[in-house]
Design a protein around this motif. Structure first.
Motif, mmCIF file in Angstrom:
data_model
loop_
_atom_site.group_PDB
_atom_site.id
_atom_site.type_symbol
_atom_site.label_atom_id
_atom_site.label_comp_id
_atom_site.label_asym_id
_atom_site.label_seq_id
_atom_site.Cartn_x
_atom_site.Cartn_y
_atom_site.Cartn_z
ATOM 1 N N ILE A 120 -8.994 -0.647 -28.136
ATOM 2 C CA ILE A 120 -9.059 0.826 -27.294
ATOM 3 C C ILE A 120 -8.374 1.654 -28.184
ATOM 4 O O ILE A 120 -7.109 1.678 -28.224
ATOM 5 C CB ILE A 120 -8.282 0.523 -25.696
ATOM 6 N N VAL A 177 -12.592 -3.210 -18.405
ATOM 7 C CA VAL A 177 -11.872 -2.085 -19.428
ATOM 8 C C VAL A 177 -12.391 -0.842 -19.283
ATOM 9 O O VAL A 177 -13.915 -0.881 -19.295
ATOM 10 C CB VAL A 177 -12.218 -2.494 -21.049
ATOM 11 N N LEU A 188 -3.696 -7.520 -20.378
ATOM 12 C CA LEU A 188 -5.294 -7.522 -19.948
ATOM 13 C C LEU A 188 -6.450 -8.503 -20.863
ATOM 14 O O LEU A 188 -7.102 -9.311 -20.263
ATOM 15 C CB LEU A 188 -5.862 -6.052 -20.197
ATOM 16 N N GLN A 189 -5.806 -8.600 -22.154
ATOM 17 C CA GLN A 189 -6.519 -9.705 -23.044
ATOM 18 C C GLN A 189 -6.238 -11.114 -22.537
ATOM 19 O O GLN A 189 -7.273 -11.909 -22.350
ATOM 20 C CB GLN A 189 -5.993 -9.571 -24.526
ATOM 21 N N LEU A 234 -2.193 -4.038 -22.732
ATOM 22 C CA LEU A 234 -3.406 -4.368 -23.438
ATOM 23 C C LEU A 234 -3.269 -5.891 -23.726
ATOM 24 O O LEU A 234 -4.036 -6.624 -23.658
ATOM 25 C CB LEU A 234 -3.156 -3.559 -24.922
ATOM 26 N N LEU A 289 -9.240 -6.731 -27.575
ATOM 27 C CA LEU A 289 -9.783 -5.440 -27.344
ATOM 28 C C LEU A 289 -9.243 -4.126 -28.129
ATOM 29 O O LEU A 289 -7.964 -4.400 -28.707
ATOM 30 C CB LEU A 289 -9.025 -4.969 -25.720
#
Length: 518
Positions: free
Chosen positions: A156, A199, A133-134, A130, A154
């Motif tokens: 999720i 995402v 990805l950010q 995570l 994010l």
């Protein structure tokens, strides 16, 4: 060495023969040359450093400077700390090294997965994924020209075994824009769709974009199901209506001002729009058309023959005799037809785009009085230029009346006064500059004249004979006029010759006297 000594002696002699003003001038020139050489050397020395990275944030500058210190690389920081400069022969290699060794600007991307971490649980991997990805999304958003720095968060949720408990994924994007940077709606929408498509399970409606001033940039850009969709649509419709009215009024006013003169016409336009989307389905039936036909027809005519009836009984012995049948006429007719008809039908489906003009009203005011003929002519011109449809209920009105120009006249007077003041100040500035140039020129001329003048105050008023007999040096005589100095020097030489060689001088004088007597 001998040459240098002679040069030094000549310089020393020349310096001794200079006046006080000349010494000051030459000293100032020498000091200026020395300062210029020193400044040029410093500037040339600083040119060895060129920018490694520009437009850095504080976090980025701290990360890069720390790594440069660890690598023992000399560097320089700009005054605001946004630029790091390194020696020019190291810049390319340093860019390659820093690109692979540190996350740029403190943003960690998928390079965190280059190394395997022992003992890491699935939860740790998920958290690290995570964060990576950010970081990757943050780097991508920062590539937009108007964005100086960005942050992507994010949210999720954990997957649930129950479908009813699944919560949608959400994201927040923080943008720090560059000076004078402005994010248009299409660019904000691009960011929302970029993050949403990167995402899994994230929709663009669940992406919120905020800038450094706290302005919600994604307001009104979401889909049709968003609570802000209605307000966004209303704002867009109002913008369309306003732009149409302004553009039409500007066009009409420009046309009228070319006839009546600048500032002699005022135009106002009011338009009504229908923004409903209409879908029309229409079926039109025409004449019937024979599609298929199937027929059967049978017909017979003739006479029926007479005789015993057919069979076995009439031929048996002892059987009664039958009366012979009489013949008769016979006729038969049969007809069968099947016809299929198709009705002509036209099916039309149309979708009318929103934004149709339902009513248009134009009002025109002309400065001054208008007669009926001019008013009708202007109404015809305006109605034709604006595309009015009187069957639709459009209205045009042209009126002539005097404009109130007091404020305009006062503004024009103030502008003229300011212009005169600016011109006067410009002339004064030019005059001061001219006076300064003349003053500097006069001062330079005075200094040059003083430097060229010789101190002859002690020799003023002396005759050539007095100068010749006086005890003055050749340097003092050179300060006089060249002709006077030459005569005085000649007399001194003659006097010196008469003292050292009196007989030769007497012989010469005797010869001169002899020639004069002839």
């Amino acid at each position: 060495m001998e040459f240098l000594r002679r040069v030094f002696e000549q310089l020393k002699t020349g310096w001794a023969n200079l006046s006080g003003n000349q010494k000051i001038i030459y000293s100032a020139i020498a000091v200026s040359l020395i300062v210029a050489i020193i400044v040029t050397g410093v500037m040339l020395g600083s040119r060895n450093y060129i920018p490694l990275y520009n437009d850095l944030t504080v976090v980025q500058s701290a990360d890069i400077s720390q790594r440069l210190q660890e690598m023992n690389v000399p560097y320089q920081l700009s005054t605001d700390g946004t630029t790091i400069m390194v020696p020019d022969n190291m810049v390319h290699q340093l860019r390659l090294d820093l690109a692979t060794q540190i996350p740029f600007g403190g943003v960690v991307g998928f390079e965190s997965f280059d190394q395997t971490r022992f003992g890491e649980t699935e939860t740790d991997k998920r958290v690290r994924f995570l964060a990576a990805l950010q970081g990757e999304l943050t780097r991508t958003v920062m590539q937009i020209n108007e964005v100086e720095s960005a942050m992507v968060h994010l949210a999720i949720p954990e997957p649930s075994i129950f479908l009813s408990d699944d919560a949608p994924a959400k994201a927040s994007v923080f943008l720090n824009l560059r000076p004078l940077g402005r994010m248009e709606q299409d660019k904000v929408r691009s960011i929302m769709y970029l993050v949403a498509n990167a995402v899994e399970g994230l929709s663009p409606e669940n992406v919120t974009v905020v800038d450094a001033n706290g302005t919600l940039l994604s307001d009104g850009i979401a889909g049709a199901d968003s609570p802000f969709a209605a307000s966004a649509m209303s704002a867009t419709q109002l913008e369309i209506k306003t732009n149409y009215e302004k553009e039409l009024a500007r066009s009409l006013q420009s046309m009228l001002e070319r006839v009546k003169g600048p500032g002699k016409a005022a135009v106002s336009v009011s338009a009504s729009f229908d923004f409903d989307t209409v879908e029309v389905n229409q079926e039109t039936y025409g004449d019937s058309v024979l599609r298929s036909e199937q027929g059967s027809e049978s017909r017979s005519e003739g006479t029926t023959p007479g005789g015993d009836p057919a069979g076995v009984d009439p031929n048996l012995p002892g059987a009664p005799a039958f009366q012979e049948n009489a013949g008769g006429e016979s006729s038969s007719q049969s007809s069968e037809f099947i016809r299929n008809y198709e009705i002509d039908r036209v099916v039309e489906s149309r979708v009318r785009a929103p934004g149709t003009i339902t009513n248009l009203s134009v009002s025109v005011i002309i400065d001054g009085e208008l007669n009926e003929e001019e008013r009708i002519a202007l109404e015809d011109v305006v109605s034709s230029a604006s595309g009015l449809d009187f069957q639709r209920g459009d209205v045009v009105n042209v009126v002539g009346m005097a404009f109130n120009t007091e404020a305009y006249d006062a503004m024009q007077e103030n502008i003229a006064r300011e212009l005169r003041n600016q011109q006067l100040m410009t002339l004064i500035n030019y005059g001061l500059i001219a006076l300064a140039i003349l003053g500097l020129a006069g001062l330079g001329y005075f200094i040059r004249k003083r430097s060229l003048e010789k101190p002859v105050s002690t020799l003023a008023g002396k005759k050539v004979g007095d100068l010749a007999t006086a005890n003055y040096s050749s340097a003092d005589l050179e300060e006089l006029d060249p002709v006077i100095a030459e005569k005085a020097d000649l007399e001194r030489k003659v006097e010196r010759l008469a003292k050292t060689q009196p007989e030769d001088v007497a012989r010469v004088i005797k010869s001169w006297l002899t020639e004069d007597m002839r």
